[in-house]
Design a protein around this motif. Structure first.
Motif, PDB file in Angstrom:
ATOM      1  N   LEU A  47      -5.950 -41.485 -23.956  1.00  0.00           N
ATOM      2  CA  LEU A  47      -4.688 -41.130 -24.977  1.00  0.00           C
ATOM      3  C   LEU A  47      -4.039 -39.604 -25.015  1.00  0.00           C
ATOM      4  O   LEU A  47      -3.021 -39.266 -24.882  1.00  0.00           O
ATOM      5  N   THR A  48      -5.293 -38.870 -25.253  1.00  0.00           N
ATOM      6  CA  THR A  48      -5.178 -37.553 -25.504  1.00  0.00           C
ATOM      7  C   THR A  48      -4.599 -36.855 -24.289  1.00  0.00           C
ATOM      8  O   THR A  48      -3.536 -35.990 -24.367  1.00  0.00           O
ATOM      9  N   GLY A  49      -4.931 -37.194 -23.057  1.00  0.00           N
ATOM     10  CA  GLY A  49      -4.594 -36.663 -21.786  1.00  0.00           C
ATOM     11  C   GLY A  49      -3.120 -37.093 -21.571  1.00  0.00           C
ATOM     12  O   GLY A  49      -2.340 -36.356 -20.999  1.00  0.00           O
ATOM     13  N   THR A  77      -5.197 -34.183 -15.805  1.00  0.00           N
ATOM     14  CA  THR A  77      -6.579 -34.199 -15.492  1.00  0.00           C
ATOM     15  C   THR A  77      -7.499 -34.752 -16.749  1.00  0.00           C
ATOM     16  O   THR A  77      -8.387 -35.453 -16.429  1.00  0.00           O
ATOM     17  N   VAL A  78      -7.138 -34.577 -18.113  1.00  0.00           N
ATOM     18  CA  VAL A  78      -7.789 -35.259 -19.015  1.00  0.00           C
ATOM     19  C   VAL A  78      -7.758 -36.463 -19.011  1.00  0.00           C
ATOM     20  O   VAL A  78      -8.651 -37.290 -19.101  1.00  0.00           O
ATOM     21  N   GLY A  79      -6.403 -37.039 -18.826  1.00  0.00           N
ATOM     22  CA  GLY A  79      -6.274 -38.538 -18.749  1.00  0.00           C
ATOM     23  C   GLY A  79      -7.093 -39.296 -17.672  1.00  0.00           C
ATOM     24  O   GLY A  79      -7.552 -40.353 -17.631  1.00  0.00           O
ATOM     25  N   LEU A 102     -11.249 -27.681 -20.971  1.00  0.00           N
ATOM     26  CA  LEU A 102      -9.968 -28.119 -20.870  1.00  0.00           C
ATOM     27  C   LEU A 102      -9.132 -27.898 -22.162  1.00  0.00           C
ATOM     28  O   LEU A 102      -8.174 -27.567 -22.163  1.00  0.00           O
ATOM     29  N   GLY A 103      -9.851 -28.409 -23.263  1.00  0.00           N
ATOM     30  CA  GLY A 103      -9.620 -28.494 -24.639  1.00  0.00           C
ATOM     31  C   GLY A 103      -9.333 -26.752 -25.167  1.00  0.00           C
ATOM     32  O   GLY A 103      -8.452 -26.519 -25.679  1.00  0.00           O
TER      33      GLY A 103
END
Length: 154
Positions: A47-49, A77-79, A102-103
């Motif tokens: 969800l954050t991605g 990418t995060v997702g 990434l964060g």
């Protein structure tokens, strides 16, 4: 959640498929991946991605192409890492560390990516929050794996 236990998963060493420590490692990973906290962290990462990818249109900074493309690429990418952790944790758990840089990148990108090296307050707040959440979820995903590995040795 159950994962296939094939000796071909081991790679170039087929004799390792029957090694007792491999079976223990698979069992430990399955316990970790099917725990409530792991499922929650994987879902939150996904969800954050997704939010990071759509945030330029939510916070209305899509008119700035550099930061829009940045958030879109990093968010996807995060997702994808979150989706991979949910669907194939036995292969993806080693990538959890990648969420931390990434964060951090999301956190500092408003100052680095924008042409004037200064972004509007909405962009800064959005990326600082999303970046901090991404890095913390990455640390949580790593901690779940490391914590379970340490408990398994005792």
């Amino acid at each position: 959640m159950s994962y296939p236990h094939r000796s071909s998963d081991v790679g170039a060493h087929p004799e390792m498929g029957s090694h007792p420590e491999m079976a223990e490692m698979r069992e430990r990973l399955e316990r970790t991946a099917s725990s409530g906290p792991a499922i929650a962290v994987e879902g939150l990462i996904l969800l954050t991605g997704l939010y990071a990818a759509i945030s330029p249109w939510v916070v209305h900074f899509s008119i700035q192409p550099a930061i829009t493309v940045n958030n879109l690429i990093v968010g996807i990418t995060v997702g994808l890492i979150g989706l991979g952790l949910a669907l194939a944790p036995e292969r993806m758990f080693r990538l959890a560390w990648a969420l931390v840089p990434l964060g951090v990148w999301l956190f500092i990108s408003p100052w680095v990516v924008t042409l004037t090296h200064g972004a509007r307050a909405g962009i800064v707040w959005n990326n600082c929050w999303v970046g901090a959440v991404t890095a913390l979820l990455g640390l949580a995903a790593m901690g779940l794996t490391i914590g379970m590995a340490r408990r398994g040795r005792r």
